[in-house]
Design a protein around this motif. Structure first.
Motif, PDB file in Angstrom:
ATOM      1  N   MET A 155     -10.195 -11.865   3.795  1.00 10.00           N
ATOM      2  CA  MET A 155      -8.990 -12.199   4.572  1.00 10.00           C
ATOM      3  C   MET A 155      -7.843 -11.219   4.701  1.00 10.00           C
ATOM      4  SD  MET A 155      -7.056 -14.732   1.986  1.00 10.00           S
ATOM      5  CE  MET A 155      -8.485 -15.274   0.977  1.00 10.00           C
ATOM      6  N   LYS A 156      -7.378 -11.359   5.903  1.00  3.92           N
ATOM      7  CA  LYS A 156      -6.234 -10.396   6.249  1.00  3.92           C
ATOM      8  C   LYS A 156      -5.155 -10.466   4.957  1.00  3.92           C
ATOM      9  CE  LYS A 156      -6.741 -10.670  11.159  1.00  3.92           C
ATOM     10  NZ  LYS A 156      -6.226 -10.907  12.529  1.00  3.92           N
ATOM     11  N   PRO A 157      -4.491  -9.336   4.921  1.00  2.00           N
ATOM     12  CA  PRO A 157      -3.255  -9.217   3.933  1.00  2.00           C
ATOM     13  C   PRO A 157      -2.255 -10.356   4.285  1.00  2.00           C
ATOM     14  CG  PRO A 157      -4.012  -6.843   4.393  1.00  2.00           C
ATOM     15  CD  PRO A 157      -4.731  -7.957   5.589  1.00  2.00           C
ATOM     16  N   GLU A 158      -1.799 -10.483   5.610  1.00  2.00           N
ATOM     17  CA  GLU A 158      -0.985 -11.291   6.045  1.00  2.00           C
ATOM     18  C   GLU A 158      -1.470 -12.858   5.622  1.00  2.00           C
ATOM     19  OE1 GLU A 158      -2.516  -9.294   7.901  1.00  2.00           O
ATOM     20  OE2 GLU A 158      -0.979  -7.867   8.508  1.00  2.00           O
ATOM     21  N   THR A 159      -2.605 -13.254   5.542  1.00  2.00           N
ATOM     22  CA  THR A 159      -3.090 -14.586   5.260  1.00  2.00           C
ATOM     23  C   THR A 159      -3.033 -14.839   3.789  1.00  2.00           C
ATOM     24  OG1 THR A 159      -4.594 -14.537   7.203  1.00  2.00           O
ATOM     25  CG2 THR A 159      -5.188 -16.052   5.358  1.00  2.00           C
ATOM     26  N   ALA A 160      -3.298 -13.648   3.142  1.00  2.00           N
ATOM     27  CA  ALA A 160      -3.215 -13.726   1.457  1.00  2.00           C
ATOM     28  C   ALA A 160      -1.931 -13.695   1.076  1.00  2.00           C
ATOM     29  CB  ALA A 160      -3.947 -12.452   0.911  1.00  2.00           C
ATOM     30  N   ALA A 161      -0.851 -13.024   1.798  1.00  2.00           N
ATOM     31  CA  ALA A 161       0.456 -13.049   1.364  1.00  2.00           C
ATOM     32  C   ALA A 161       1.107 -14.445   1.493  1.00  2.00           C
ATOM     33  CB  ALA A 161       1.117 -12.102   2.213  1.00  2.00           C
ATOM     34  N   LYS A 162       0.455 -15.198   2.585  1.00  2.00           N
ATOM     35  CA  LYS A 162       1.062 -16.334   2.895  1.00  2.00           C
ATOM     36  C   LYS A 162       0.706 -17.454   2.041  1.00  2.00           C
ATOM     37  CE  LYS A 162       1.354 -19.798   6.902  1.00  2.00           C
ATOM     38  NZ  LYS A 162       0.941 -19.964   8.336  1.00  2.00           N
ATOM     39  N   LYS A 163      -0.666 -17.324   1.472  1.00  2.00           N
ATOM     40  CA  LYS A 163      -1.178 -17.938   0.415  1.00  2.00           C
ATOM     41  C   LYS A 163      -0.457 -17.727  -0.945  1.00  2.00           C
ATOM     42  CE  LYS A 163      -5.737 -18.638   2.391  1.00  2.00           C
ATOM     43  NZ  LYS A 163      -5.914 -20.160   2.492  1.00  2.00           N
ATOM     44  N   LEU A 164       0.034 -16.751  -1.125  1.00  2.00           N
ATOM     45  CA  LEU A 164       0.700 -16.340  -2.329  1.00  2.00           C
ATOM     46  C   LEU A 164       2.137 -16.751  -2.261  1.00  2.00           C
ATOM     47  CD1 LEU A 164      -0.980 -12.962  -3.085  1.00  2.00           C
ATOM     48  CD2 LEU A 164      -1.254 -15.053  -4.347  1.00  2.00           C
ATOM     49  N   GLY A 165       2.709 -17.093  -0.885  1.00  2.00           N
ATOM     50  CA  GLY A 165       4.165 -17.429  -0.807  1.00  2.00           C
ATOM     51  C   GLY A 165       5.137 -15.892  -0.674  1.00  2.00           C
ATOM     52  N   ILE A 166       4.455 -14.878  -0.405  1.00  2.00           N
ATOM     53  CA  ILE A 166       5.411 -13.857  -0.273  1.00  2.00           C
ATOM     54  C   ILE A 166       5.231 -13.209   1.080  1.00  2.00           C
ATOM     55  CG2 ILE A 166       4.933 -13.334  -2.754  1.00  2.00           C
ATOM     56  CD1 ILE A 166       2.856 -11.120  -1.863  1.00  2.00           C
ATOM     57  N   LEU A 167       6.360 -12.262   1.444  1.00  2.00           N
ATOM     58  CA  LEU A 167       6.427 -11.686   2.404  1.00  2.00           C
ATOM     59  C   LEU A 167       5.345 -10.386   2.566  1.00  2.00           C
ATOM     60  CD1 LEU A 167      10.043 -11.216   3.229  1.00  2.00           C
ATOM     61  CD2 LEU A 167       8.504 -12.497   4.629  1.00  2.00           C
ATOM     62  N   VAL A 168       4.374 -10.223   3.455  1.00  2.00           N
ATOM     63  CA  VAL A 168       3.448  -9.239   3.450  1.00  2.00           C
ATOM     64  C   VAL A 168       4.199  -7.904   3.356  1.00  2.00           C
ATOM     65  CG1 VAL A 168       3.107  -8.932   6.062  1.00  2.00           C
ATOM     66  CG2 VAL A 168       1.146  -8.321   4.262  1.00  2.00           C
ATOM     67  N   ASP A 169       5.296  -7.850   4.346  1.00  2.00           N
ATOM     68  CA  ASP A 169       6.140  -6.457   4.339  1.00  2.00           C
ATOM     69  C   ASP A 169       6.689  -6.033   3.181  1.00  2.00           C
ATOM     70  OD1 ASP A 169       5.572  -6.357   6.961  1.00  2.00           O
ATOM     71  OD2 ASP A 169       7.246  -7.232   7.621  1.00  2.00           O
ATOM     72  N   ALA A 170       6.793  -6.769   2.045  1.00  2.00           N
ATOM     73  CA  ALA A 170       7.075  -6.434   0.689  1.00  2.00           C
ATOM     74  C   ALA A 170       6.218  -6.346  -0.209  1.00  2.00           C
ATOM     75  CB  ALA A 170       8.203  -7.673   0.325  1.00  2.00           C
ATOM     76  N   THR A 171       5.071  -6.177  -0.091  1.00  2.00           N
ATOM     77  CA  THR A 171       4.065  -5.989  -0.878  1.00  2.00           C
ATOM     78  C   THR A 171       3.786  -4.393  -0.733  1.00  2.00           C
ATOM     79  OG1 THR A 171       2.383  -6.287   0.896  1.00  2.00           O
ATOM     80  CG2 THR A 171       2.711  -8.017  -0.491  1.00  2.00           C
ATOM     81  N   PRO A 172       2.979  -3.898  -1.971  1.00  2.00           N
ATOM     82  CA  PRO A 172       2.617  -2.464  -1.858  1.00  2.00           C
ATOM     83  C   PRO A 172       1.665  -2.201  -0.744  1.00  2.00           C
ATOM     84  CG  PRO A 172       2.129  -3.799  -4.087  1.00  2.00           C
ATOM     85  CD  PRO A 172       2.624  -4.721  -2.994  1.00  2.00           C
ATOM     86  N   ASP A 173       1.572  -0.861  -0.579  1.00  2.00           N
ATOM     87  CA  ASP A 173       0.753  -0.435   0.279  1.00  2.00           C
ATOM     88  C   ASP A 173      -0.562  -0.632   0.261  1.00  2.00           C
ATOM     89  OD1 ASP A 173       2.705   0.665   1.965  1.00  2.00           O
ATOM     90  OD2 ASP A 173       2.651   2.752   1.091  1.00  2.00           O
ATOM     91  N   GLU A 174      -0.958  -0.678  -0.902  1.00  2.00           N
ATOM     92  CA  GLU A 174      -2.471  -0.997  -1.425  1.00  2.00           C
ATOM     93  C   GLU A 174      -2.932  -2.233  -1.142  1.00  2.00           C
ATOM     94  OE1 GLU A 174      -0.247  -0.472  -5.144  1.00  2.00           O
ATOM     95  OE2 GLU A 174      -0.413   0.822  -3.681  1.00  2.00           O
ATOM     96  N   PHE A 175      -1.956  -3.315  -1.194  1.00  2.00           N
ATOM     97  CA  PHE A 175      -2.298  -4.774  -0.746  1.00  2.00           C
ATOM     98  C   PHE A 175      -2.294  -4.832   0.628  1.00  2.00           C
ATOM     99  CE2 PHE A 175      -0.971  -8.983   0.381  1.00  2.00           C
ATOM    100  CZ  PHE A 175      -1.743  -9.759  -0.464  1.00  2.00           C
ATOM    101  N   ARG A 176      -1.642  -4.173   1.350  1.00  2.00           N
ATOM    102  CA  ARG A 176      -1.707  -4.199   2.957  1.00  2.00           C
ATOM    103  C   ARG A 176      -2.750  -3.312   3.763  1.00  2.00           C
ATOM    104  NH1 ARG A 176       3.899  -2.427   4.404  1.00  2.00           N
ATOM    105  NH2 ARG A 176       4.238  -2.022   2.274  1.00  2.00           N
ATOM    106  N   ALA A 177      -3.651  -2.584   2.724  1.00  2.00           N
ATOM    107  CA  ALA A 177      -4.379  -1.400   3.181  1.00  2.00           C
ATOM    108  C   ALA A 177      -5.647  -2.008   3.683  1.00  2.00           C
ATOM    109  CB  ALA A 177      -4.752  -0.474   2.207  1.00  2.00           C
ATOM    110  N   GLY A 178      -5.988  -3.174   3.190  1.00  2.00           N
ATOM    111  CA  GLY A 178      -7.356  -3.770   3.578  1.00  2.00           C
ATOM    112  C   GLY A 178      -7.431  -5.197   3.451  1.00  2.00           C
TER     113      GLY A 178
END
Length: 133
Positions: free
Chosen positions: A1-24
């Motif tokens: 799934m996209k990092p944005e979707t995973a962040a939403k499921k985790l209840g966090i902002l994707v922009d605040a995640t580490p680069d490696e989380f957003r990388a793929g």
């Protein structure tokens, strides 16, 4: 799934995640592992923020629409949320009262529907019974 979707499921902002989380993409197994045993960056984000709109609304006890009416468009940190709760501005008092009214109405409707369902299950009496000849 996209990092944005995973962040939403985790209840966090994707922009605040580490680069490696957003990388793929994030696999379901990776997401499950993050939920079961969150790394320090995730625990810190959940604890301190910044938090996405839905989390901010829940922590303040208002709706997303209430945040919009108040002009809250940016993510808030846990400290900012605590400050608002400690000394609630007028908009927060009004929105919490509005939300309490919405919850009360939902409860009233659920109780009404439950009563109607219970009444529908009861046998209906009267009619057709044997008068005599």
């Amino acid at each position: 799934m996209k990092p944005e979707t995973a962040a939403k499921k985790l209840g966090i902002l994707v922009d605040a995640t580490p680069d490696e989380f957003r990388a793929g993409p994030v696999t379901r197994d990776e997401l499950a592992a993050l939920q079961v045993d969150p790394p320090e960056w995730l625990a810190t984000l959940r604890r301190e923020g910044p938090h996405p709109r839905g989390v901010v609304a829940a922590k303040l006890g208002v709706s997303n629409s209430g945040l919009a009416r108040a002009g809250i468009t940016e993510p808030l940190t846990t400290a900012e949320i605590k400050d608002l709760l400690a000394a609630p501005p007028e908009w927060l008092v009004e929105e919490r009262a509005r939300q309490a009214g919405v919850r009360a109405e939902k409860r009233r409707l659920a109780e009404r529907d439950a009563e109607r369902a219970a009444n529908a299950d009861r046998p209906r009496g009267g009619g057709g019974g044997g008068g005599g000849a």
